[in-house]
Scaffold this motif. Structure first.
Motif, PDB file in Angstrom:
ATOM      1  N   CYS A  35       3.429 -29.106 -28.783  1.00 30.95           N
ATOM      2  CA  CYS A  35       3.982 -27.771 -29.054  1.00 30.95           C
ATOM      3  C   CYS A  35       2.880 -26.713 -28.970  1.00 30.95           C
ATOM      4  O   CYS A  35       2.978 -25.655 -29.615  1.00 30.95           O
ATOM      5  CB  CYS A  35       4.628 -27.736 -30.431  1.00 30.95           C
ATOM      6  SG  CYS A  35       6.010 -28.881 -30.641  1.00 30.95           S
ATOM      7  N   GLU A  37       1.986 -24.435 -26.941  1.00 26.52           N
ATOM      8  CA  GLU A  37       2.371 -23.073 -26.568  1.00 26.52           C
ATOM      9  C   GLU A  37       2.940 -22.314 -27.778  1.00 26.52           C
ATOM     10  O   GLU A  37       2.592 -21.160 -28.017  1.00 26.52           O
ATOM     11  CB  GLU A  37       3.416 -23.140 -25.455  1.00 26.52           C
ATOM     12  CG  GLU A  37       3.786 -21.800 -24.881  1.00 26.52           C
ATOM     13  CD  GLU A  37       4.783 -21.951 -23.744  1.00 26.52           C
ATOM     14  OE1 GLU A  37       5.883 -21.394 -23.873  1.00 26.52           O
ATOM     15  OE2 GLU A  37       4.457 -22.618 -22.743  1.00 26.52           O
ATOM     16  N   LYS A  38       3.757 -22.991 -28.553  1.00 26.14           N
ATOM     17  CA  LYS A  38       4.355 -22.348 -29.732  1.00 26.14           C
ATOM     18  C   LYS A  38       3.331 -22.166 -30.851  1.00 26.14           C
ATOM     19  O   LYS A  38       3.370 -21.173 -31.574  1.00 26.14           O
ATOM     20  CB  LYS A  38       5.558 -23.147 -30.194  1.00 26.14           C
ATOM     21  CG  LYS A  38       6.665 -23.098 -29.140  1.00 26.14           C
ATOM     22  CD  LYS A  38       7.931 -23.701 -29.599  1.00 26.14           C
ATOM     23  CE  LYS A  38       9.062 -23.597 -28.632  1.00 26.14           C
ATOM     24  NZ  LYS A  38       8.799 -23.636 -27.235  1.00 26.14           N
ATOM     25  N   GLU A  40       0.162 -21.632 -30.349  1.00 22.89           N
ATOM     26  CA  GLU A  40      -0.656 -20.499 -29.897  1.00 22.89           C
ATOM     27  C   GLU A  40       0.072 -19.169 -30.120  1.00 22.89           C
ATOM     28  O   GLU A  40      -0.534 -18.193 -30.565  1.00 22.89           O
ATOM     29  CB  GLU A  40      -1.011 -20.665 -28.418  1.00 22.89           C
ATOM     30  CG  GLU A  40      -1.905 -19.584 -27.874  1.00 22.89           C
ATOM     31  CD  GLU A  40      -3.245 -19.470 -28.579  1.00 22.89           C
ATOM     32  OE1 GLU A  40      -3.735 -18.332 -28.752  1.00 22.89           O
ATOM     33  OE2 GLU A  40      -3.801 -20.508 -28.971  1.00 22.89           O
ATOM     34  N   ALA A  41       1.366 -19.130 -29.830  1.00 22.23           N
ATOM     35  CA  ALA A  41       2.141 -17.897 -30.037  1.00 22.23           C
ATOM     36  C   ALA A  41       2.162 -17.513 -31.507  1.00 22.23           C
ATOM     37  O   ALA A  41       1.981 -16.335 -31.862  1.00 22.23           O
ATOM     38  CB  ALA A  41       3.570 -18.075 -29.520  1.00 22.23           C
ATOM     39  N   GLN A  60       8.418 -16.600 -34.245  1.00 17.66           N
ATOM     40  CA  GLN A  60       7.438 -17.575 -33.745  1.00 17.66           C
ATOM     41  C   GLN A  60       7.340 -18.783 -34.680  1.00 17.66           C
ATOM     42  O   GLN A  60       7.219 -19.925 -34.233  1.00 17.66           O
ATOM     43  CB  GLN A  60       6.049 -16.930 -33.589  1.00 17.66           C
ATOM     44  CG  GLN A  60       5.965 -15.910 -32.492  1.00 17.66           C
ATOM     45  CD  GLN A  60       6.390 -14.513 -32.937  1.00 17.66           C
ATOM     46  OE1 GLN A  60       7.018 -14.314 -33.973  1.00 17.66           O
ATOM     47  NE2 GLN A  60       6.076 -13.506 -32.132  1.00 17.66           N
TER      48      GLN A  60
END
Length: 110
Positions: A35, A37-38, A40-41, A60
């Protein structure tokens, strides 16, 4: 070799702490990688908003929780992590070297 490894993996009895603590810990670490990407967001949102992150980063945070929960509740993922844990445990019993020390690169010159 693969069938022998599978048979050994099935025979090993895991202690309570291994099933309920160590393997889930491995699952959390791997889920964070999957996960990424999530994660990092969410981290970016928190850094940008500071104190108000509780209110401004809900979207987020929810996306990150959903992604992680999918992996935590996946029985196939649990079995994958369990097999990896057992491989590491058997390797430690064979060599006496913990996984984290084995993965470090050796110096090229001494």
């Amino acid at each position: 070799m693969a069938t022998m490894e599978a048979a050994i993996t099935e025979e090993i009895q895991l202690r309570h702490v291994e099933k309920d603590v160590l393997i889930p810990k491995m699952m959390r670490e791997k889920a964070k990688e999957r996960c990424a990407e999530k994660v990092e967001a969410f981290n970016h949102c928190c850094k940008e908003t500071g104190f108000f992150m509780v209110f401004k980063c809900r979207e987020q945070n929810a996306a990150l929780k959903d992604c992680l929960t999918i992996h935590y509740n996946d029985p196939v993922f649990f079995e994958e992590c369990k097999k990896e844990y057992i491989r590491e445990k058997l390797e430690f019993e064979r060599t006496g070297i913990p996984t984290k020390n084995r993965k470090q690169k050796l110096p090229t010159s001494m």
